[in-house]
Design a protein around this motif. Structure first.
Motif, mmCIF file in Angstrom:
data_model
loop_
_atom_site.group_PDB
_atom_site.id
_atom_site.type_symbol
_atom_site.label_atom_id
_atom_site.label_comp_id
_atom_site.label_asym_id
_atom_site.label_seq_id
_atom_site.Cartn_x
_atom_site.Cartn_y
_atom_site.Cartn_z
ATOM 1 N N GLN A 64 5.598 -23.421 -14.696
ATOM 2 C CA GLN A 64 5.403 -22.931 -16.068
ATOM 3 C C GLN A 64 3.871 -22.367 -16.292
ATOM 4 O O GLN A 64 3.432 -21.731 -17.006
ATOM 5 C CB GLN A 64 5.925 -24.063 -17.056
ATOM 6 N N THR A 97 6.635 -21.129 -25.404
ATOM 7 C CA THR A 97 7.355 -21.143 -24.251
ATOM 8 C C THR A 97 7.965 -20.056 -23.753
ATOM 9 O O THR A 97 7.766 -18.772 -24.640
ATOM 10 C CB THR A 97 8.621 -22.286 -24.712
ATOM 11 N N VAL A 102 12.360 -20.061 -15.605
ATOM 12 C CA VAL A 102 10.856 -19.792 -15.797
ATOM 13 C C VAL A 102 10.419 -19.375 -14.157
ATOM 14 O O VAL A 102 9.429 -18.379 -13.847
ATOM 15 C CB VAL A 102 10.156 -20.977 -16.044
#
Length: 324
Positions: A64, A97, A102
């Motif tokens: 992330q 987000t 991801v």
């Protein structure tokens, strides 16, 4: 755009999971992964690597963070409230987000926000003690500390999440992540007026998994010397004895800083007496291997969402652990 993928297996044998990742996302931020996947090792041929000492959650947090380097966010420029550590909190910044798995998001930079290079130069960064970020009143935080046992545990677990990310960055040579973890933790501590406290599990884990010269350990030492030993109503000698019982190396490092601070009150030598002089911003702790100091300061000022994201991820990680 390089869309070659590799498989990373994380976790121990009975709980290991395979995660497919774009190769260049790893190679761009880590000489370790670059050597593994672009060199003459078997990992490059098989496009596979096993990281048995890394949890799935820590690796996904790393991914992330990697994606925030190339996906700018129009929100998430404010450090979240301390209540983000409480179960059921809605304090998380909306919009900070990404969607979809991801690890498989295309590695390209979006153009959804204005060029951050045009932000005014006089805007202070979120890791500066005199910065523009909202700072929570100490009494508010102490209220959470005294009344909310879940917050105390949440803060402890979030610090361990920061530590796990830093240890990962140290083991797999991700220098920018090491610096960013320190910036995020510094910014959070400034905003919340609550620095890392003396905690046995944190100290034991840090000294077991990091070299004594680690900048993360240095942050813990400065935090203890400047914030907790100097707290009104606290007996420094008693606190130092408690620290020594937990970890003698840590106690020694704290005493060195304390002695240097006292020397400063008598002469121009030694450590500055006040924390804002000793550590005006997180760059005091940075290695600056990925970016020099000037570019590092500009990045922190212009791209706060990178560090807000780390704070939020560590808070979410602590809630997941607490639920388990």
């Amino acid at each position: 755009m390089d869309l070659d993928t590799v498989t990373v297996r994380v976790g121990e044998a009975d709980t290991a999971v395979n995660i497919t990742v774009y190769r260049n996302l790893l190679s761009d931020v880590s000489p370790y992964f670059r050597g593994a996947f672009e060199g003459s090792f078997v990992e490059a041929t098989d496009r596979f690597i096993s990281l048995t000492d890394v949890t799935e959650q820590t690796f996904r947090m790393f991914l992330q963070w990697v994606h925030t380097q190339v996906h700018q966010h129009s929100s998430g420029a404010t450090i979240p409230s301390p209540v983000i550590l409480l179960p059921g909190s809605t304090a998380k910044n909306a919009g900070n987000t990404t969607t979809g798995p991801v690890e498989l998001q295309p590695p390209h930079r979006t153009q959804s926000v204005p060029d951050v290079g045009f932000l005014p130069d006089d805007i202070s960064a979120l890791d500066e003690l005199g910065g523009h970020q909202k700072r929570w009143d100490v009494e508010e935080i102490e209220g959470l500390y005294l009344k909310e046992s879940e917050w105390i545990n949440g803060h402890r677990l979030s610090l361990l999440s920061f530590l796990r990310l830093y240890v990962f960055a140290d083991q797999y040579n991700v220098p920018q992540l090491r610096d960013d973890v320190l910036t995020a933790l510094t910014a959070q501590s400034i905003s919340w007026s609550w620095w890392p406290d003396i905690e046995r599990e944190m100290m034991e884990s840090a000294y077991a998994k990091l070299p004594p010269s680690s900048k993360f350990i240095r942050l813990l030492v400065l935090s203890t010397a400047y914030c907790w030993l100097s707290k009104p109503g606290t007996c420094s000698a008693t606190r130092l004895r408690t620290i020594k019982e937990m970890n003698e190396d840590f106690a020694f490092d704290v005493m060195v800083v304390q002695n240097e601070r006292l020397k400063e009150t008598e002469s121009s030598e030694g450590m500055p007496f006040w924390l804002e002089d000793a550590m005006p911003n997180s760059c005091t702790l940075h290695e600056h291997l990925a970016r020099d100091a000037a570019n590092c300061r500009k990045r922190i000022r212009d791209q706060p969402y990178i560090f807000i994201g780390l704070i939020e991820m560590c808070a979410q990680d602590d809630l997941s652990i607490a639920e388990e």
